[in-house]
Design a protein around this motif. Structure first.
Motif, PDB file in Angstrom:
ATOM      1  N   CYS A  37      -3.248  15.916  39.046  1.00 28.56           N
ATOM      2  CA  CYS A  37      -2.915  15.201  37.821  1.00 28.56           C
ATOM      3  C   CYS A  37      -4.230  14.771  37.160  1.00 28.56           C
ATOM      4  O   CYS A  37      -5.086  14.205  37.830  1.00 28.56           O
ATOM      5  CB  CYS A  37      -2.044  13.994  38.186  1.00 28.56           C
ATOM      6  N   CYS A  40      -4.705  10.540  37.506  1.00 34.24           N
ATOM      7  CA  CYS A  40      -5.012   9.876  38.786  1.00 34.24           C
ATOM      8  C   CYS A  40      -5.833  10.772  39.699  1.00 34.24           C
ATOM      9  O   CYS A  40      -6.290  10.328  40.752  1.00 34.24           O
ATOM     10  CB  CYS A  40      -3.727   9.434  39.478  1.00 34.24           C
ATOM     11  N   HIS A  68       1.648  13.274  36.269  1.00 29.73           N
ATOM     12  CA  HIS A  68       2.660  12.367  36.826  1.00 29.73           C
ATOM     13  C   HIS A  68       3.263  11.526  35.705  1.00 29.73           C
ATOM     14  O   HIS A  68       2.535  10.962  34.884  1.00 29.73           O
ATOM     15  CB  HIS A  68       2.034  11.408  37.848  1.00 29.73           C
ATOM     16  N   CYS A  71       1.903   8.095  35.588  1.00 32.41           N
ATOM     17  CA  CYS A  71       0.509   7.947  35.148  1.00 32.41           C
ATOM     18  C   CYS A  71       0.398   7.890  33.626  1.00 32.41           C
ATOM     19  O   CYS A  71      -0.633   7.475  33.109  1.00 32.41           O
ATOM     20  CB  CYS A  71      -0.341   9.095  35.668  1.00 32.41           C
TER      21      CYS A  71
HETATM   22 ZN    ZN Z   1      -1.173  11.083  38.373  1.00 28.71          ZN
END
Ligand code: ZN
Length: 88
Positions: A37, A40, A68, A71
Motif C-alpha cells: 500500500c 502505510c 488499504h 489508509c
Molecule cells: Zn495501507
C-alpha cells in the motif's frame, strides 16, 4: 385522483471505486518485490480499493494501485476541484 404509481428503483450504477475484502499483493508483485500500500507501505490484511493511476488510461481501462481502505484520508480542495491525499 389516483396516486401516481411508485417509480421503479433507479438502476444501480457500478461503483467506480472497486473495493476488495483483501489485497491481492502477490498478483501485482514485480519479481521479488512485493507490492505494498503506498500509504502505510505494508501489505497487511484488510479491505483495499483500486485507485487508477493517472496517465495509464487506455481503451477505457487503467492501471491501478491497491490501497488499504483504512489508509485513505482524502481532502477536498474546493478551489482547484481536487480530492486528494498527499503521500509521504
Ligand atoms: Zn495501507
Amino acid at each position: 385522483m389516483t396516486k401516481k404509481a411508485a417509480k421503479p428503483p433507479k438502476k444501480k450504477t457500478r461503483n467506480k471505486m472497486r473495493t476488495f475484502e483483501n489485497g491481492n499483493w502477490d498478483k501485482y508483485a514485480k519479481g521479488d518485490k512485493k507490492t505494498v500500500c503506498p500509504i502505510c507501505k505494508t501489505n497487511k490484511p484488510g479491505k483495499v480499493v483500486l485507485i487508477p493511476i493517472v496517465g495509464t488510461q487506455e481503451d477505457g481501462n487503467a492501471q491501478a494501485e491497491q490501497v488499504h481502505l483504512d489508509c485513505l484520508d482524502p481532502w477536498f480542495d474546493k478551489q482547484n476541484r481536487f480530492i486528494y491525499q498527499k503521500l509521504k
